[in-house]
Design an enzyme around this catalytic site. Structure first.
Site, mmCIF file in Angstrom:
data_model
loop_
_atom_site.group_PDB
_atom_site.id
_atom_site.type_symbol
_atom_site.label_atom_id
_atom_site.label_comp_id
_atom_site.label_asym_id
_atom_site.label_seq_id
_atom_site.Cartn_x
_atom_site.Cartn_y
_atom_site.Cartn_z
ATOM 1 N N CYS A 9 -5.816 -2.803 2.385
ATOM 2 C CA CYS A 9 -5.516 -2.717 3.819
ATOM 3 C C CYS A 9 -6.736 -2.838 4.724
ATOM 4 O O CYS A 9 -7.215 -3.928 4.965
ATOM 5 C CB CYS A 9 -4.710 -1.452 4.107
ATOM 6 S SG CYS A 9 -3.819 -1.517 5.700
ATOM 7 N N LYS A 42 -10.156 2.543 -2.187
ATOM 8 C CA LYS A 42 -10.331 1.985 -0.846
ATOM 9 C C LYS A 42 -11.652 2.443 -0.237
ATOM 10 O O LYS A 42 -11.939 3.640 -0.175
ATOM 11 C CB LYS A 42 -9.150 2.418 0.024
ATOM 12 C CG LYS A 42 -9.104 1.787 1.408
ATOM 13 C CD LYS A 42 -7.804 2.187 2.087
ATOM 14 C CE LYS A 42 -7.635 1.575 3.459
ATOM 15 N NZ LYS A 42 -6.336 1.940 4.067
ATOM 16 N N GLU A 44 0.820 -1.207 0.000
ATOM 17 C CA GLU A 44 0.000 0.000 0.000
ATOM 18 C C GLU A 44 0.862 1.268 0.000
ATOM 19 O O GLU A 44 1.830 1.364 0.739
ATOM 20 C CB GLU A 44 -0.916 -0.005 1.233
ATOM 21 C CG GLU A 44 -1.886 1.166 1.273
ATOM 22 C CD GLU A 44 -2.736 1.187 2.537
ATOM 23 O OE1 GLU A 44 -3.764 1.877 2.531
ATOM 24 O OE2 GLU A 44 -2.362 0.516 3.521
#
Length: 297
Positions: A153, A116, A43
């Site tokens: 994540c 995300k 990331e």
């Protein structure tokens, strides 16, 4: 594609952006020379993990997509004939930024992106200051090596995200990641957190009958504000098979470059043995749309 060679780069980052990118490119070239067909990066791999503080000047790190990074990694993908999963700080418009994974096809074009969806806001992880939650949804990205369910994540803690990618036909789940230890926690607590992180993702593999690929950064990054002792990223990048079996797990304290062979057809056999998708009670899941089911409701 039945057999897929996946390359992972677990890397430490420095304040020198160009140094980070140069080492990434060298690592990608090495993995490609060793036979990797799909290469996954961690990331926000171009820079330090800047979300430890809230600083408006750090928005200057963001870039458009397409932009300089997609051009550079696109050239590399085309040169080497590999698919690359990147993770970028996207400048969508003035004042509108995302934490975005971009998949580069082996001809150098952009196969797709994922913004995300779950954005944390914790000490040393002030991501809500920087990132607008994604608005693309949970859509797999079609590539020459398969249909990739790319998440990022904090998404990895949510079974709903993994399930929706699976229901949309993803052949594997991929998580570029930046997570580490809080220095004030005991060694026992740190280990519980790392194992919980691994376990929940192995659970996604089992529940959906899909491989999971997770690439985390490693090394210590100081807190520019001095309010904390920084983050010790715990590495531990791993690949799990569709029954949650660990096919590879990196160490906690050093950079690693690895290639893992995956048999994508194995998911079909696992889903025949464990037909979880068949037995889902989709008529009874409406309450999943609620924030919480209060006792009085």
């Amino acid at each position: 594609m039945k057999n897929l060679k996946i390359g992972l780069l677990q890397q430490h980052n420095t304040a020198e952006r160009e140094d980070n990118i140069r080492r990434l490119c060298e690592g990608i070239e090495n993995l490609a020379q060793r036979g990797a067909q799909l290469i996954v990066l961690q990331e926000l791999h171009n820079s330090l993990y800047f979300c430890q503080t809230e600083n408006v000047d750090l928005f200057d790190l963001a870039e458009p997509i397409p932009g300089p990074s997609t051009e550079r990694f696109g050239q590399l993908a085309r040169q080497l004939g590999v698919v690359i999963v990147t993770s970028l700080f996207e400048r969508r418009a003035p004042g509108l930024y995302h934490n975005t994974a971009v998949v580069i096809e082996r001809d150098g074009t952009i196969a797709g992106r994922y913004r995300k969806m779950h954005i944390p806001d914790d000490p040393a992880y002030y991501e809500k200051f920087y990132f607008t939650p994604g608005d693309i949804g949970f859509r797999p990205i079609d590539t020459s090596v398969g249909r990739l369910g790319v998440l990022v994540c904090w998404d990895q803690w949510y079974p709903e995200a993994a399930r929706l990618m699976a229901l949309a036909g993803a052949q594997l789940l991929i998580y570029p990641t930046a997570i580490g230890y809080e220095s004030s926690d005991t060694a026992e607590e740190q280990e519980r957190q790392r194992e919980a992180w691994t376990t929940v993702q192995r659970g996604h593999a089992v529940a959906n009958g899909l491989p999971v690929v997770t690439v985390n950064r490693v090394g210590h990054e100081p807190d520019p504000s001095g309010q904390t002792r920084g983050i010790q990223f715990w590495g531990s990048s791993f690949v799990a098979g569709p029954q949650g079996e660990l096919l590879f797990r990196a160490g906690t304290d050093k950079e690693e470059s690895a290639i893992i062979d995956l048999d994508l057809d194995h998911s079909e056999h696992v889903r025949r043995w464990w037909p979880f998708l068949r037995d889902r009670r989709i008529d009874a899941y409406n309450d999943l749309r609620l924030r919480f089911r209060d006792a009085m409701e």
